[in-house]
Design a protein around this motif. Structure first.
Motif, mmCIF file in Angstrom:
data_model
loop_
_atom_site.group_PDB
_atom_site.id
_atom_site.type_symbol
_atom_site.label_atom_id
_atom_site.label_comp_id
_atom_site.label_asym_id
_atom_site.label_seq_id
_atom_site.Cartn_x
_atom_site.Cartn_y
_atom_site.Cartn_z
ATOM 1 N N VAL B 6 -45.268 3.570 -6.894
ATOM 2 C CA VAL B 6 -45.908 4.488 -5.769
ATOM 3 C C VAL B 6 -45.693 5.990 -6.318
ATOM 4 O O VAL B 6 -45.137 6.352 -7.121
ATOM 5 C CB VAL B 6 -44.743 4.513 -4.324
ATOM 6 N N PRO B 7 -46.643 6.990 -5.918
ATOM 7 C CA PRO B 7 -46.749 8.371 -6.272
ATOM 8 C C PRO B 7 -45.579 9.051 -6.263
ATOM 9 O O PRO B 7 -45.064 9.902 -6.986
ATOM 10 C CB PRO B 7 -48.189 8.714 -5.765
ATOM 11 N N LEU B 8 -44.947 9.117 -5.081
ATOM 12 C CA LEU B 8 -43.810 9.950 -4.783
ATOM 13 C C LEU B 8 -42.671 9.271 -3.954
ATOM 14 O O LEU B 8 -42.939 8.725 -2.870
ATOM 15 C CB LEU B 8 -44.551 11.323 -3.796
ATOM 16 N N VAL B 9 -41.576 9.399 -4.354
ATOM 17 C CA VAL B 9 -40.489 9.096 -3.622
ATOM 18 C C VAL B 9 -39.538 10.156 -3.200
ATOM 19 O O VAL B 9 -39.376 10.994 -4.078
ATOM 20 C CB VAL B 9 -39.443 7.820 -4.598
ATOM 21 N N VAL B 10 -39.168 10.190 -2.092
ATOM 22 C CA VAL B 10 -38.364 11.312 -1.334
ATOM 23 C C VAL B 10 -36.746 10.645 -1.131
ATOM 24 O O VAL B 10 -36.807 9.369 -0.527
ATOM 25 C CB VAL B 10 -38.704 11.918 -0.080
ATOM 26 N N LEU B 11 -35.708 11.138 -1.731
ATOM 27 C CA LEU B 11 -34.459 10.653 -1.382
ATOM 28 C C LEU B 11 -33.712 11.584 -0.589
ATOM 29 O O LEU B 11 -33.707 12.829 -0.647
ATOM 30 C CB LEU B 11 -33.637 10.493 -2.732
ATOM 31 N N GLY B 12 -33.502 10.821 0.725
ATOM 32 C CA GLY B 12 -32.976 11.715 1.646
ATOM 33 C C GLY B 12 -33.769 12.038 2.938
ATOM 34 O O GLY B 12 -34.962 12.370 3.064
ATOM 35 N N ALA B 13 -33.370 11.577 4.177
ATOM 36 C CA ALA B 13 -33.914 11.659 5.371
ATOM 37 C C ALA B 13 -33.548 12.902 6.239
ATOM 38 O O ALA B 13 -33.635 12.484 7.670
ATOM 39 C CB ALA B 13 -34.089 10.510 6.116
ATOM 40 N N GLY B 14 -32.779 13.755 5.680
ATOM 41 C CA GLY B 14 -32.494 14.866 6.492
ATOM 42 C C GLY B 14 -33.511 16.085 6.662
ATOM 43 O O GLY B 14 -34.699 15.779 6.202
ATOM 44 N N PRO B 15 -33.186 16.984 7.068
ATOM 45 C CA PRO B 15 -34.200 18.349 7.235
ATOM 46 C C PRO B 15 -35.097 18.517 5.865
ATOM 47 O O PRO B 15 -36.451 18.482 5.972
ATOM 48 C CB PRO B 15 -33.385 19.606 7.571
ATOM 49 N N ALA B 16 -34.519 18.437 4.956
ATOM 50 C CA ALA B 16 -35.182 18.830 3.590
ATOM 51 C C ALA B 16 -36.226 17.825 3.125
ATOM 52 O O ALA B 16 -37.339 17.859 3.029
ATOM 53 C CB ALA B 16 -34.264 19.111 2.426
ATOM 54 N N GLY B 17 -35.666 16.458 3.051
ATOM 55 C CA GLY B 17 -36.478 15.366 3.026
ATOM 56 C C GLY B 17 -37.505 15.137 3.735
ATOM 57 O O GLY B 17 -38.677 14.706 3.293
ATOM 58 N N VAL B 18 -37.526 15.336 5.144
ATOM 59 C CA VAL B 18 -38.529 15.149 5.991
ATOM 60 C C VAL B 18 -39.326 16.058 5.915
ATOM 61 O O VAL B 18 -40.607 16.023 6.015
ATOM 62 C CB VAL B 18 -37.710 14.991 7.299
ATOM 63 N N ALA B 19 -38.938 17.524 5.748
ATOM 64 C CA ALA B 19 -40.098 18.325 5.456
ATOM 65 C C ALA B 19 -40.884 18.352 4.412
ATOM 66 O O ALA B 19 -42.063 18.394 4.357
ATOM 67 C CB ALA B 19 -39.220 19.882 5.437
ATOM 68 N N ALA B 20 -40.292 17.674 3.269
ATOM 69 C CA ALA B 20 -41.012 17.564 2.003
ATOM 70 C C ALA B 20 -42.035 16.180 2.177
ATOM 71 O O ALA B 20 -43.138 16.445 1.633
ATOM 72 C CB ALA B 20 -39.998 17.138 0.841
ATOM 73 N N ALA B 21 -41.611 15.318 2.872
ATOM 74 C CA ALA B 21 -42.324 14.217 2.978
ATOM 75 C C ALA B 21 -43.414 14.578 3.876
ATOM 76 O O ALA B 21 -44.668 14.426 3.719
ATOM 77 C CB ALA B 21 -41.521 12.970 3.627
ATOM 78 N N ARG B 22 -43.406 15.192 4.914
ATOM 79 C CA ARG B 22 -44.425 15.787 5.942
ATOM 80 C C ARG B 22 -45.702 16.545 5.016
ATOM 81 O O ARG B 22 -46.533 16.381 5.034
ATOM 82 C CB ARG B 22 -43.809 16.530 7.020
ATOM 83 N N ALA B 23 -45.001 17.551 4.238
ATOM 84 C CA ALA B 23 -45.839 18.321 3.417
ATOM 85 C C ALA B 23 -46.862 17.487 2.358
ATOM 86 O O ALA B 23 -47.975 17.692 2.150
ATOM 87 C CB ALA B 23 -45.040 19.386 2.559
ATOM 88 N N ALA B 24 -46.162 16.419 1.976
ATOM 89 C CA ALA B 24 -46.877 15.750 0.904
ATOM 90 C C ALA B 24 -47.814 14.726 1.552
ATOM 91 O O ALA B 24 -49.086 14.713 1.297
ATOM 92 C CB ALA B 24 -45.898 14.806 0.223
#
Lengths: 106, 462
Positions: B6-24
């Motif tokens: 996969v191109p991008l993995v985010v580790l962690g589903a808290g405020p930072a991880g979810v904001a990062a995933a949304r932006a991506a």
């Protein structure tokens, strides 16, 4: 029960629990609700000690509550130990105190 | 099982991880978000189980509206995959510059990825004291997880004691659901920042703190500053808690002790960035505080390792608002590198917003302190490492008589940090004890966070 640790109507989220389930802890029957963790079900049943340590056989229970500390290890249906704070209850499950040294960690 | 690239993995589903995933995903990059929890939220926005129903799910959450918006956008995106209930136990670099991530979900393959955003948050720091290993003693975050995640109180008569920004919101939430709070104590004096006097604390934070105090007052709970639970007693479980007034450096004031009856003690003294993944990948650390090393990032949240970004508490303690700002920067920056649809002005605006948090973070670091005097709460037979049952006397002997002068040598001499939790709980205390006993911080800060296997897994998974 007024004395229950389960929050009732006071919960501002308007919480309704899952279906009633029954499990055992060290062969004593405990009532719980689907969705609850084993640790929460044990706490509600006034069980605090979930394992005994290897060296001093000291009782340990729920500590970090989020899966980091591994102090709430229990056995389920004779399995390798699992974290009670992360493992949901299931109807009919047999939970037992974990004594370290009897099988490895899960 | 074959690996999935996969191109991008985010580790962690808290405020930072979810904001990062949304932006991506908004930049048209496919994201796999891996987290131990069953639902998005991390610890801050921990939800009730799916089997429970709620009429007002956000009622115990601060900042719920913004969070819900992030989650709604994310879950609507066809580019978003949420891998829930998955403990990451290993990450390794691949020869082609990518990384392989193994989880304990037996039904899933390992993931291979070109880019990684570490948003693993923080663990609580708990200062040890006699009786802190008794059942019935739990962390403040543990009490919060019980309430938010299970609709449960931690006990029938509860002492809440410690330090840090989590005390007030958790105490206020427990008071709202009519928990019998026997005592609420803060080892520091939160009136210092609640008054808004230190520069850099935003008015919104002062208001938030004041609202918690008002809730507590409505329920008849008074916060005792410069007071701590310094011991717990009981036969197999907590029955009594000893409270003492403290000097400014947390040394108990002789004669001020008093004992209260309680069946639960919720205690913690701040947060420690959860850096294990970053240490394993070789990311540079800021170890200015040897008890709480953080991952070093540049202005776009990039770590020292190419292809690896970090956002939120893992880069230093700043709270959910800062975590969201950092997550957005990391998500946009990673998406840009991966050829996503990113407007560079938008990235610059996100970076500027994060930079505006700097004065608040400097002030926060000055407020969230752990006083050196806690070491006088312990007796020689007090357990420091809970897993391996290592006492203060054993650690002191290693330092003073067996020449252990850094974290690694204390670990190898005493077994401190070798148990199940792999130093997540005792690590900060061992670093602080080394600093206190030798007069300087250990040279190998972060050494106890080096974990080839990040979490215990059954041998069959290796």
């Amino acid at each position: 029960m007024a004395d229950s640790l389960r929050v009732g109507d006071e919960d501002p989220r308007g919480l309704t629990r899952g279906a009633r389930v029954e499990l055992t802890f060290d062969e004593v029957s405990i009532e719980a609700y689907a969705g609850e963790s084993i640790a929460a079900a044990l706490l509600a049943a006034d069980v605090r000690a979930m394992r005994r340590t290897r060296r001093h056989e000291a009782p340990r229970g729920l500590f970090c509550g989020i899966g980091a500390c591994h102090d709430c290890l229990v056995r389920v249906d004779g399995s390798a130990p699992v974290r009670a704070c992360l493992t949901p209850v299931r109807d009919g499950m047999a939970v037992t105190t974990h004594v370290l040294g009897e099988g490895g960690p899960s | 099982m074959s690996d999935r690239r996969v191109p991008l993995v985010v580790l962690g589903a808290g405020p930072a991880g979810v904001a990062a995933a949304r932006a991506a995903v908004e930049a048209r990059v496919a994201v796999v978000l891996i987290d131990l929890g069953a639902r998005l939220g991390g610890q801050y926005h921990r939800r009730e189980p799916e089997a429970f129903a709620t009429s007002a799910p956000g009622a115990l959450h601060h900042g719920w509206a913004r969070w819900s918006e992030d989650v709604t956008h994310l879950e609507r995106s066809p580019r978003f995959t949420h891998v829930a209930g998955a403990g990451v136990w290993a990450i390794q670099h691949l020869a082609d510059g990518g990384m392989r991530i193994a989880t304990d979900r037996e039904d899933l393959p390992s993931f291979e990825t070109d880019a990684l955003i570490i948003a693993t948050g923080a663990n609580e720091r708990v200062v040890p004291f006699p009786g802190w290993d008794l059942p019935g003693v739990l962390t403040v975050g543990g009490a919060q997880a019980l309430l938010k995640g299970q609709g449960m109180r931690p006990g029938h008569a509860v002492v809440i004691s410690g330090a840090g920004p989590l005390l007030l919101p958790v105490a206020a939430a427990l008071a709202r659901v009519r928990t019998n709070i026997v005592a609420l104590t803060d080892a520091n004096d939160p009136r210092r920042w609640l008054s808004g006097s230190p520069r850099g604390i935003p008015l919104s934070k002062v208001r938030e703190g004041a609202s918690y105090l008002a809730t507590l007052a409505r329920h008849g709970v008074r916060l005792r500053p410069r007071t701590a639970a310094i011991a717990a007693h009981g036969d197999g479980r907590v029955e009594e808690v000893v409270l003492a007034r403290l000097e400014r450096d947390w040394t108990p004031i002789p004669g001020s002790e008093r004992t209260v009856t309680a069946d639960a003690l919720a205690t913690s003294h701040g947060f420690v960035p959860d850096i294990g993944v970053a240490v394993g990948l070789g990311c540079l650390l800021d170890a200015q505080d040897a008890s709480a090393p953080a991952v070093v990032v540049d202005r776009s949240q990039a770590t020292s390792v190419p292809g690896v970004w970090a956002a939120g508490e893992v880069t230093g303690i700043g709270g959910a608002d800062v975590a969201v700002h950092e997550g957005r920067v990391a998500g946009l920056a990673a998406a840009l590198m991966l050829g996503g649809d990113v407007d560079e002005d938008e990235l610059e605006r996100a970076i500027a917003r994060r930079r505006a948090d700097a004065p608040f973070l400097r002030t926060l670091a000055g407020v969230l302190t752990v006083g050196d005097g806690w070491t006088s709460w312990l007796t020689p037979d007090t357990t420091v490492c809970r897993c391996e049952e290592v006492t203060l006397a054993t650690i002191d002997e290693a330092i003073e008589r067996r020449g252990a002068c850094d974290l690694r040598s204390v670990k190898l001499t005493t077994r401190c940090g070798m148990g199940h939790c792999q130093a997540r709980i005792c690590g900060p205390s061992v670093a602080a004890l080394l600093t206190a006993r030798t007069g300087q911080p250990p040279a190998d800060a972060g050494a106890l966070d080096r974990r080839p296997v990040l979490h215990p897994v059954p041998l069959g998974r290796l």
